[in-house]
Each structure stands twice: as C-alpha cells, then as structure tokens.
Design an enzyme around this catalytic site. Sequence first.
Site, mmCIF file in Angstrom:
data_model
loop_
_atom_site.group_PDB
_atom_site.id
_atom_site.type_symbol
_atom_site.label_atom_id
_atom_site.label_comp_id
_atom_site.label_asym_id
_atom_site.label_seq_id
_atom_site.Cartn_x
_atom_site.Cartn_y
_atom_site.Cartn_z
ATOM 1 N NE ARG A 186 -3.772 0.375 2.465
ATOM 2 C CZ ARG A 186 -4.529 0.069 3.517
ATOM 3 N NH1 ARG A 186 -4.265 0.596 4.703
ATOM 4 N NH2 ARG A 186 -5.538 -0.772 3.384
ATOM 5 N N GLY A 237 -16.994 -5.528 1.567
ATOM 6 C CA GLY A 237 -17.085 -6.965 1.800
ATOM 7 C C GLY A 237 -17.384 -7.392 3.222
ATOM 8 C CB CYS A 241 -12.549 -0.789 3.167
ATOM 9 S SG CYS A 241 -11.804 -1.564 4.595
ATOM 10 N N GLY A 242 -15.288 0.191 1.747
ATOM 11 C CA GLY A 242 -15.945 0.680 0.523
ATOM 12 C C GLY A 242 -16.983 1.746 0.806
ATOM 13 N NE ARG A 293 -9.035 -0.166 16.072
ATOM 14 C CZ ARG A 293 -9.149 -0.840 14.927
ATOM 15 N NH1 ARG A 293 -8.235 -0.697 13.978
ATOM 16 N NH2 ARG A 293 -10.174 -1.651 14.717
ATOM 17 C CE LYS A 294 -8.392 3.128 8.954
ATOM 18 N NZ LYS A 294 -9.328 2.552 7.929
HETATM 19 FE FE1 SRM Z 1 -9.858 -0.497 5.091
HETATM 20 C C1 SRM Z 1 -8.793 -2.866 7.260
HETATM 21 C C2 SRM Z 1 -8.621 -2.231 2.530
HETATM 22 C C3 SRM Z 1 -10.223 2.230 3.140
HETATM 23 C C4 SRM Z 1 -11.915 0.867 7.466
HETATM 24 N N1 SRM Z 1 -8.809 -2.222 4.928
HETATM 25 C C5 SRM Z 1 -8.449 -3.034 5.957
HETATM 26 C C6 SRM Z 1 -7.494 -4.127 5.489
HETATM 27 C C7 SRM Z 1 -6.109 -3.615 5.699
HETATM 28 C C8 SRM Z 1 -7.708 -5.455 6.223
HETATM 29 C C9 SRM Z 1 -6.669 -6.472 5.855
HETATM 30 O O1 SRM Z 1 -5.615 -6.505 6.466
HETATM 31 O O2 SRM Z 1 -6.926 -7.232 4.946
HETATM 32 C C10 SRM Z 1 -7.903 -4.185 3.999
HETATM 33 C C11 SRM Z 1 -6.825 -4.617 3.025
HETATM 34 C C12 SRM Z 1 -7.426 -5.448 1.925
HETATM 35 C C13 SRM Z 1 -6.589 -5.481 0.699
HETATM 36 O O3 SRM Z 1 -5.877 -6.475 0.467
HETATM 37 O O4 SRM Z 1 -6.693 -4.544 -0.106
HETATM 38 C C14 SRM Z 1 -8.467 -2.795 3.788
HETATM 39 N N2 SRM Z 1 -9.387 -0.050 3.230
HETATM 40 C C15 SRM Z 1 -8.984 -0.932 2.291
HETATM 41 C C16 SRM Z 1 -8.997 -0.312 0.902
HETATM 42 C C17 SRM Z 1 -7.900 -0.849 -0.010
HETATM 43 C C18 SRM Z 1 -10.381 -0.535 0.266
HETATM 44 C C19 SRM Z 1 -10.417 -0.260 -1.218
HETATM 45 O O5 SRM Z 1 -10.586 -1.223 -1.974
HETATM 46 O O6 SRM Z 1 -10.255 0.891 -1.623
HETATM 47 C C20 SRM Z 1 -8.869 1.174 1.291
HETATM 48 C C21 SRM Z 1 -7.429 1.605 1.422
HETATM 49 C C22 SRM Z 1 -7.310 3.071 1.686
HETATM 50 C C23 SRM Z 1 -5.870 3.534 1.683
HETATM 51 O O7 SRM Z 1 -5.369 3.819 0.600
HETATM 52 O O8 SRM Z 1 -5.291 3.605 2.770
HETATM 53 C C24 SRM Z 1 -9.536 1.156 2.654
HETATM 54 N N3 SRM Z 1 -10.817 1.261 5.300
HETATM 55 C C25 SRM Z 1 -10.945 2.209 4.334
HETATM 56 C C26 SRM Z 1 -11.949 3.163 4.710
HETATM 57 C C27 SRM Z 1 -12.481 4.285 3.836
HETATM 58 C C28 SRM Z 1 -11.860 5.630 4.068
HETATM 59 O O9 SRM Z 1 -10.811 5.770 4.703
HETATM 60 O O10 SRM Z 1 -12.470 6.581 3.583
HETATM 61 C C29 SRM Z 1 -12.434 2.768 5.953
HETATM 62 C C30 SRM Z 1 -13.582 3.416 6.748
HETATM 63 C C31 SRM Z 1 -13.208 4.761 7.261
HETATM 64 C C32 SRM Z 1 -12.475 4.735 8.560
HETATM 65 O O11 SRM Z 1 -11.441 4.088 8.671
HETATM 66 O O12 SRM Z 1 -12.935 5.407 9.476
HETATM 67 C C33 SRM Z 1 -11.708 1.573 6.310
HETATM 68 N N4 SRM Z 1 -10.243 -0.906 7.056
HETATM 69 C C34 SRM Z 1 -11.180 -0.267 7.832
HETATM 70 C C35 SRM Z 1 -11.279 -0.933 9.091
HETATM 71 C C36 SRM Z 1 -12.203 -0.535 10.266
HETATM 72 C C37 SRM Z 1 -11.519 0.485 11.134
HETATM 73 C C38 SRM Z 1 -12.074 0.578 12.521
HETATM 74 O O13 SRM Z 1 -11.872 1.626 13.154
HETATM 75 O O14 SRM Z 1 -12.672 -0.381 13.019
HETATM 76 C C39 SRM Z 1 -10.374 -2.028 9.038
HETATM 77 C C40 SRM Z 1 -10.104 -3.083 10.136
HETATM 78 C C41 SRM Z 1 -9.288 -2.543 11.249
HETATM 79 O O15 SRM Z 1 -8.622 -1.507 11.145
HETATM 80 O O16 SRM Z 1 -9.310 -3.210 12.287
HETATM 81 C C42 SRM Z 1 -9.760 -1.973 7.744
HETATM 82 FE FE1 SF4 Z 2 -13.838 -5.734 4.843
HETATM 83 FE FE2 SF4 Z 2 -12.208 -3.752 4.153
HETATM 84 FE FE3 SF4 Z 2 -11.603 -6.255 3.546
HETATM 85 FE FE4 SF4 Z 2 -13.573 -4.978 2.268
HETATM 86 S S1 SF4 Z 2 -11.374 -4.494 2.194
HETATM 87 S S2 SF4 Z 2 -13.650 -7.041 3.030
HETATM 88 S S3 SF4 Z 2 -14.469 -3.823 3.958
HETATM 89 S S4 SF4 Z 2 -11.738 -5.330 5.593
#
Ligand code: SRM
Ligand code: SF4
Length: 515
Positions: free
Chosen positions: A68, A438, A443-444, A182-183
């Site tokens: 990333r 998903g 994240c979506g 946290r993030k």
């Molecule tokens: Fe996300 C975790 C993908 C935007 C909320 N997110 C993950 C992980 C890293 C989980 C994992 O280890 O597999 C996903 C990686 C999957 C992969 O292989 O791609 C993942 N998040 C993504 C992306 C790639 C989705 C996408 O297809 O675009 C986005 C990457 C953004 C970037 O460039 O950094 C992405 N994630 C978001 C957003 C949207 C935003 O930021 O506008 C959110 C919701 C907003 C927020 O964070 O407040 C988001 N992701 C989460 C969470 C829930 C956070 C929480 O506070 O509980 C997790 C799980 C966690 O952190 O425990 C998570």
């Molecule tokens: Fe869940 Fe984020 Fe993985 Fe999508 S990319 S399946 S919303 S953790």
Amino acid sequence: MTSTATSEKSKNKFEKFKAEKDGLAVKEELEHFAQIGWEAVDQTDLEQRLKWLGIFYRPVTPGKFMLRMRTPNGVLTSPQLQVLAEIVQRYGDDGSADITTRQNIQLRGVRLEDIPEIFSRLHEADMTSMQSGMDNVRNITGSPMAGLDAEELIDTRELTQKVQDMITNSGEGNPEFTNLPRKFNIAIEGGRDNSVHAEINDIALVPAYKDGELGFNILVGGFFSSKRCEAAIPLNAWVPPTEEAVVGICRAILEVYRDRGLRANRQKSRLMWLIESLGLDEFRKLVEEALGYSLKTAAPEDEIDWDKRDHIGIHAQKQPGKYYVGLNVPVGKLATDDLFDLVRLADVYGEGKIRFTVEQNLIIPHIDEGNLETFLSEPLLEKFSTNPAPLTRSLVSCTGATFCNFALVETKQRALATAQQLEAELNIPDGVRIHWTGCPNSCGQPQVADFGLMGTKARKDGQMVEAVDLFMGGKVGKDAQLGNRIQKSIPCEDLPDVLRQILIDEFGATPKEAA
Ligand code: SRM
Ligand code: SF4
C-alpha cells in the site's frame, strides 16, 4: 503518555506487541527477511508489523503481498507510475494494482524477497509506503482538482504533502507517530464540493472564511468501524491555510490522540471515543496546549456549497486551453498494461501527471484542447471510459474476498456484474451511486452511497449463502449525511431483483423494453 493510557495499554494484544517492538523496527530487518523468506519470518512481524511499512501479508494468497503506497492528494507523476508499473510487471499474472477509496494505489503480487530493491526504487522516485497500515495515519486525501479548478479556494497539494512529511519523517518513518491507539484518517478539502468525504475522517479541514480571511474550519472524529459509524463534528476551530498552521493543528491533534487515546478496547479506540470521554471543550483545550497557542474559533459557515462532482469526462481547467479528463476505472482495478499505457497517455497528451479520486477513478490533467480528439480515440479509453454507463460510473468497491481475509463476500467482480446487468435491463437516470464493501469494516464506504452493500452471510433454502445488507440515504457534497441500513441479509443472487425494483420505484428507472 498518561498513566491511565499506560495501564489500559497492557490489556490489549495489539498494544502488547507494539510495546514489545515498534512496528517501524522491521524496516531494519527487511534484508534479513528477504534472505530467509516469508515462511521463516516471525508471525507478528509478518502479519502485523510489516503493515507499518505498507507491506501486507495476504493470508488468502500466502507469499504474494500487497504493497500500500502513500499518494498525498492522489497525485503521481508519470515516472512514478512507471516505477510502480515495472514493480508489478515482474509478477506476471499475479501483478496488478488497485486505486483505493483513499485516493491511493495498492500493488498486488509483491514478493517479500524483492522488497529491499523495491524500496530503494521507491526512494529514488520520491515515493513511500511508510506507515500506510495498522495504527498509523492513512493516505492524506485532498481535492483531486487542486490547481486545476477555476473555482478552487485553496490548493491542497502542498499541504497534504507537508502533513505526510511531518507524520512519516518525509517517508523515512517517524517513531513519534507509529504507536497511535488505532488507525487515523486526515482529509484536506480545498474546493466547494467536498470531494474527499470530509465527514468520514478523524481530522478534516474544510475551506471557510473567518473575518474575510480564507482558511479552514476543523472537523474531528469522523470514522467507520464494524460497531459504530460517526460523521465528524466541528472542533470550533479555524486555521489559516499556511503550512505551519495546517501541519501544526494535525500534529497537535495527533499528539493528544497518541498520548490520551483509549487503548483498552480496539473497538473503542478511534478519535471520536476520546473526544466523547474527555468532552469536546477539554479535548480542544488539550489541542491548544499541544499547539502552544490559542485556536481561533470556527468561521460561522464553511464554503462547501456545491453538489459533489465525480470528475469523469472532459473538463476545462483554469489554465486557458487546457483540459483535464476523468477516466472511469471500473472498481479501481488496473492491470500492469494499463499502468504502462497511463504513463504513456500522461506523457504524450498531458504534462506527465496522473491523479486518483476517492471514487477509485483517475484524472489525466493538462491536455491541450487541440489534442483532445486524438486522446479520446486512444484504445485505453474503451476500457476506462469518459462516458460510462450510469451505474458503472459511480461504482465503488472494496477489495473483498479475492485478497482480504475479513471479507464475507466477493465484491469487485460481483459489483461490476450486477451494475452491468441492471444497466442492460433498465434506462437509469444519471447519478445512482453504489458502494460495495465486503464486511462491516466499511472500507468501501457504503454509508456515503445511494445504495450501500455490505457483505454478510444469509441462509437460503437451508444453505449458507453470500449476502449483503442494504444501506440507503448516504448524501455527499454539501449537507453530506451518512446512510442507514434499511434491509438485512439479501442473498447476493436475489440482489439484482431488489435493486431493480428500488431503481424503478425511487430513482426513475424504466425497463428497457418499455422505453
Ligand atoms: Fe480499510 C482494514 C482495505 C479504506 C476501514 N482495509 C483493511 C485491510 C487492511 C484489512 C486487511 O488486512 O486485509 C484491507 C486490506 C485489503 C486489501 O488487500 O486490499 C483494507 N481499506 C482498504 C482499501 C484498499 C479498500 C479499497 O478497496 O479501496 C482502502 C485503502 C485506503 C488507503 O489507501 O489507505 C480502505 N478502510 C478504508 C476506509 C475508507 C476511508 O478511509 O475513507 C475505511 C472506513 C473509514 C475509517 O477508517 O474510518 C476503512 N479498514 C477499515 C477498518 C475498520 C476500522 C475501525 O476503526 O474499526 C479495518 C479493520 C481494522 O482496522 O481493524 C480496515
Ligand atoms: Fe472488509 Fe475492508 Fe476487507 Fe472490504 S477491504 S472485506 S471492507 S476489511
């Protein structure tokens, strides 16, 4: 760090491993990891700490990592994209990239043994993946139109870069901010249309005039998580649009969050939980203490007063005779050949710049009016359209089951197939935004969409099947508001029927035969 935070700290397994060894420490071990191979790397280093460097072990595809990047304001140069294209090229069919919902790019298929060389190439090209995962600040988003838009209020490009440089020590890694509770998400909007979804960030800066001076009002605490989603709230603070003020306020809030943030329960660790536990006034006071000066109160109104634009298609820039063209990249997926082709298009027609949007699309700016016609006849534009069908146009999807182990359903292919099926069956007026995610991590961003679809499981005919919860009512732009879950556990195979009916009943769609 306060003693309360320290005693809470011991309760949480993530806090334990962070206390044992900072995530950033694995940076010094990359050569060693490359030599011993991923199977021999300590499990916590492999599955957790490497994420501090943007390297994501994918349990779904062991040995093929996701990298990333950080792309402040979503801007890349063509030589930078060329480097990314060459990185994924070596992985053949495993190599690809995705544009993310944070205006960023992730690479697929990456091998751990190549990381030292990849990192030196990134360094040479002035790119970094540092601190892009886990308890760090994510990509800093900014207006995708920065510097192009005649109506722009503040150019956010330099500001997003400076905030990133402060947080990551210019991409080298900054231990000051690698152990947040946290993030953390930061967005800086410089236009009038809330192109960054300001309300869903832990810190958002939105343009506002205070006593006739243009600057930013500060919003805090927006976030999505599986248990709770909240829009950001006003901090009642305004800052001028200078590097010093913008970097300063972000640093001060981060310091308060780092030192006071709740660390016992990871479901209650995001910034909003701290603000609520302290009270907004006390939180603001602590931010002022960290800053070392008093904040000005917020301007009475911000300048977000337009509907959100999607930037797809051909648009005049403020520079006379120049145009930017927004390309629709279905669900953000980029094959290696697409990356090389984009580099060429940006070089031949533009000024070697590519930009991403939070809708997982891209923009090529600075195209001369006289070259537009030839540009539009390029074969890549058949795949990445400037005039896409109405549902595909606004489709967003998270990674889903193909690569993400949290996923309850496959998302990207299904999102596209469902949109295409409905487009074939219906005449749909423009502007129906569908976001797939998903799992409940969101994240979506299903809560910002007209139709938000969140993966789950359901029982159908005695079998467990992939399903979605349906969210509706998300509004973007001015008066942005989060949508709500209105229907649970719709089996994916029944979804087209459900969406078709709602499109007809509520969005003015008509069946094609009847047209
Ligand atoms: Fe996300 C975790 C993908 C935007 C909320 N997110 C993950 C992980 C890293 C989980 C994992 O280890 O597999 C996903 C990686 C999957 C992969 O292989 O791609 C993942 N998040 C993504 C992306 C790639 C989705 C996408 O297809 O675009 C986005 C990457 C953004 C970037 O460039 O950094 C992405 N994630 C978001 C957003 C949207 C935003 O930021 O506008 C959110 C919701 C907003 C927020 O964070 O407040 C988001 N992701 C989460 C969470 C829930 C956070 C929480 O506070 O509980 C997790 C799980 C966690 O952190 O425990 C998570
Ligand atoms: Fe869940 Fe984020 Fe993985 Fe999508 S990319 S399946 S919303 S953790």
